[in-house]
Design a protein around this motif. Structure first.
Motif, mmCIF file in Angstrom:
data_model
loop_
_atom_site.group_PDB
_atom_site.id
_atom_site.type_symbol
_atom_site.label_atom_id
_atom_site.label_comp_id
_atom_site.label_asym_id
_atom_site.label_seq_id
_atom_site.Cartn_x
_atom_site.Cartn_y
_atom_site.Cartn_z
ATOM 1 N N GLU A 138 12.149 -38.401 -23.298
ATOM 2 C CA GLU A 138 11.346 -39.377 -22.560
ATOM 3 C C GLU A 138 12.005 -40.752 -22.533
ATOM 4 O OE1 GLU A 138 7.606 -38.870 -24.528
ATOM 5 O OE2 GLU A 138 7.102 -37.080 -23.358
ATOM 6 N N LEU A 139 12.736 -41.110 -23.579
ATOM 7 C CA LEU A 139 13.456 -42.378 -23.553
ATOM 8 C C LEU A 139 14.575 -42.319 -22.513
ATOM 9 C CD1 LEU A 139 14.023 -45.214 -24.636
ATOM 10 C CD2 LEU A 139 15.548 -44.171 -26.329
ATOM 11 N N GLN A 140 15.318 -41.207 -22.475
ATOM 12 C CA GLN A 140 16.379 -41.110 -21.470
ATOM 13 C C GLN A 140 15.798 -41.157 -20.060
ATOM 14 O OE1 GLN A 140 18.345 -37.560 -20.273
ATOM 15 N NE2 GLN A 140 20.394 -38.456 -20.414
ATOM 16 N N GLU A 141 14.669 -40.489 -19.848
ATOM 17 C CA GLU A 141 14.014 -40.536 -18.537
ATOM 18 C C GLU A 141 13.605 -41.954 -18.178
ATOM 19 O OE1 GLU A 141 10.855 -37.729 -18.980
ATOM 20 O OE2 GLU A 141 12.107 -36.000 -18.458
ATOM 21 N N ALA A 142 13.185 -42.719 -19.177
ATOM 22 C CA ALA A 142 12.820 -44.120 -18.941
ATOM 23 C C ALA A 142 14.050 -44.939 -18.552
ATOM 24 C CB ALA A 142 12.165 -44.702 -20.191
ATOM 25 N N TYR A 143 15.186 -44.673 -19.205
ATOM 26 C CA TYR A 143 16.430 -45.345 -18.828
ATOM 27 C C TYR A 143 16.804 -45.018 -17.380
ATOM 28 C CZ TYR A 143 17.650 -46.814 -23.613
ATOM 29 O OH TYR A 143 17.686 -47.431 -24.838
ATOM 30 N N LYS A 150 25.390 -37.524 -28.826
ATOM 31 C CA LYS A 150 25.604 -36.066 -28.798
ATOM 32 C C LYS A 150 24.287 -35.284 -28.657
ATOM 33 C CE LYS A 150 29.964 -36.888 -29.485
ATOM 34 N NZ LYS A 150 30.917 -36.815 -28.346
ATOM 35 N N LEU A 151 23.372 -35.841 -27.889
ATOM 36 C CA LEU A 151 22.108 -35.137 -27.627
ATOM 37 C C LEU A 151 22.309 -34.272 -26.392
ATOM 38 C CD1 LEU A 151 19.687 -38.150 -28.260
ATOM 39 C CD2 LEU A 151 20.368 -36.358 -29.864
ATOM 40 N N ASP A 152 22.923 -33.110 -26.595
ATOM 41 C CA ASP A 152 23.376 -32.300 -25.475
ATOM 42 C C ASP A 152 22.249 -31.616 -24.699
ATOM 43 O OD1 ASP A 152 22.679 -30.494 -27.411
ATOM 44 O OD2 ASP A 152 24.650 -29.562 -27.609
ATOM 45 N N TYR A 153 21.009 -31.762 -25.148
ATOM 46 C CA TYR A 153 19.887 -31.172 -24.404
ATOM 47 C C TYR A 153 19.361 -32.150 -23.351
ATOM 48 C CZ TYR A 153 17.476 -33.841 -28.066
ATOM 49 O OH TYR A 153 17.082 -34.828 -28.930
ATOM 50 N N LEU A 154 19.946 -33.336 -23.267
ATOM 51 C CA LEU A 154 19.524 -34.336 -22.286
ATOM 52 C C LEU A 154 20.274 -34.155 -20.965
ATOM 53 C CD1 LEU A 154 19.329 -37.528 -24.538
ATOM 54 C CD2 LEU A 154 17.484 -35.964 -23.903
ATOM 55 N N GLN A 155 19.856 -34.925 -19.951
ATOM 56 C CA GLN A 155 20.459 -34.819 -18.628
ATOM 57 C C GLN A 155 21.873 -35.403 -18.616
ATOM 58 O OE1 GLN A 155 17.969 -36.156 -15.210
ATOM 59 N NE2 GLN A 155 16.380 -36.552 -16.743
ATOM 60 N N GLU A 156 22.762 -34.714 -17.912
ATOM 61 C CA GLU A 156 24.087 -35.278 -17.639
ATOM 62 C C GLU A 156 23.938 -36.230 -16.448
ATOM 63 O OE1 GLU A 156 26.982 -35.054 -19.031
ATOM 64 O OE2 GLU A 156 26.700 -33.440 -20.504
ATOM 65 N N ILE A 157 24.430 -37.452 -16.589
ATOM 66 C CA ILE A 157 24.337 -38.429 -15.510
ATOM 67 C C ILE A 157 25.520 -38.240 -14.560
ATOM 68 C CG2 ILE A 157 24.165 -40.883 -14.926
ATOM 69 C CD1 ILE A 157 21.819 -39.725 -16.597
ATOM 70 N N PRO A 158 25.261 -38.053 -13.267
ATOM 71 C CA PRO A 158 26.362 -37.824 -12.326
ATOM 72 C C PRO A 158 27.190 -39.093 -12.100
ATOM 73 C CG PRO A 158 24.293 -38.070 -11.130
ATOM 74 C CD PRO A 158 23.946 -38.041 -12.600
ATOM 75 N N LYS A 159 28.337 -38.921 -11.525
ATOM 76 C CA LYS A 159 29.187 -40.062 -11.173
ATOM 77 C C LYS A 159 28.482 -40.904 -10.115
ATOM 78 C CE LYS A 159 33.642 -41.294 -9.121
ATOM 79 N NZ LYS A 159 34.885 -40.797 -8.479
ATOM 80 N N ALA A 189 21.503 -44.240 -20.489
ATOM 81 C CA ALA A 189 21.091 -42.833 -20.364
ATOM 82 C C ALA A 189 22.258 -41.906 -20.649
ATOM 83 C CB ALA A 189 20.528 -42.572 -18.963
ATOM 84 N N SER A 190 23.423 -42.274 -20.136
ATOM 85 C CA SER A 190 24.624 -41.467 -20.353
ATOM 86 C C SER A 190 25.084 -41.534 -21.797
ATOM 87 C CB SER A 190 25.738 -41.955 -19.422
ATOM 88 O OG SER A 190 26.873 -41.155 -19.535
#
Length: 306
Positions: free
Chosen positions: A123-128, A145-154, A137-138
């Motif tokens: 939820e914090l990454q989603e807020a970012y 190393k929270l690999d379950y989070l979203q990868e931010i595209p270029k 976020a990235s």
């Protein structure tokens, strides 16, 4: 024996008082957490700016003082969770960096108390992402190393962008282009607040794409724009562009310079004339009840003839 009973009674009273205090604390935080949701649930699209101010005032008075000194507040796990979710509600309706900073403070405290869970990081990454802090976020993926989070595209940023101008993110294959966008100062224009995963938005796009007159109007004079959210949904935009190639799509980037639009529901059609908001149309009912109103609005701003 009497002394033991007396001592035992004191212990019981002490714990009862402690539990009562914790229950009162939790109840207070929960009540404060519910208030922002109540404010936004009862809003009208035309009052979104007023409602944002009301929610900010409530937050500043009841929740911000607690977040500012969490150690002193010494909240229990349930109260901390209510507090964390309160910031999430406010970010959903009105993404602002100050709310995310407070969410980060609560997360840090949850970590200190060793009661943090994976959903808090998600939820914090989603807020970012919702507040377009893509570097942070990235960083949660690359550094923490929270690999379950979203990868931010270029994200490629075009040169010459100004902080005080509206900008959008345009999906291009597997990356995003960050560019300027302005509602034309002359003539008619349609801004559609939408979401590629919203069934109502898709139904509206389907109907417009199949109608020759509407398809021509919308392909030349509209942008289907997604409000800030915690998921960039690149694949869904790619699917949208395949399904509705004539309907230009983008994502809001920096919200403050935009007109005060209600971005909490989709679709919302905003009809502009000479840069000024002329009227709006909310939703797309299954029974096609908005078709007449849509055509009427397009006639009013000169994009269709009677």
């Amino acid at each position: 024996m009497k002394k033991n009973i007396y001592g035992f009674a004191i212990i019981i009273i002490f714990f009862m008082g402690t539990f009562a205090s914790l229950a009162t604390e939790s109840s207070y935080i929960k009540n404060s957490y519910n208030k922002p949701q109540e404010i936004y649930s009862n809003r009208k699209a035309s009052e979104i700016e007023l409602i944002n101010r009301e929610a900010e005032k409530l937050y500043a008075a009841e929740l911000k003082p607690i977040i500012s000194d969490l150690a002193k507040a010494n909240l229990g796990a349930s109260s901390l969770e209510y507090l964390f979710q309160a910031t999430k509600v406010l970010i959903f309706y009105n993404p602002q960096i100050k709310y995310v900073e407070d969410m980060q403070k609560i997360l840090n405290y949850l970590d200190l108390k060793k009661i943090i869970k994976k959903p808090h990081y998600v939820e914090l990454q989603e807020a970012y992402i919702a507040t377009r802090q893509f570097d942070k976020a990235s960083s949660m993926v690359e550094k923490q190393k929270l690999d379950y989070l979203q990868e931010i595209p270029k994200i490629t940023t075009e040169v010459g962008l100004l902080d005080d101008q509206p900008t959008i993110l345009v999906p291009e294959n597997s990356h995003l282009i960050h560019r300027a966008f302005n509602i034309p100062k002359k003539g008619p224009y349609i801004l559609v607040i939408s979401n590629p995963l919203c069934g109502f938005s898709a139904r509206a796009a389907e109907y417009i794409s199949k109608d020759k007159r509407l398809r021509e109007v919308f392909s030349n004079y509209s942008l289907w724009l997604s409000p800030p959210s915690g998921d960039l949904q690149l694949e869904s935009y790619q699917n949208w562009k395949k399904s509705y190639p004539k309907l230009a799509v983008g994502l809001m980037h920096n919200t403050p310079p935009w007109p005060k639009l209600d971005t909490s529901q989709t679709p919302v059609f905003y009809f502009f004339l000479d840069g000024n908001l002329y009227q709006s149309l909310i939703g797309w009912p299954r029974d096609g009840a908005h078709i007449k109103a849509l055509n009427g609005a397009l006639v009013d701003i000169g994009l269709l003839k009677n």
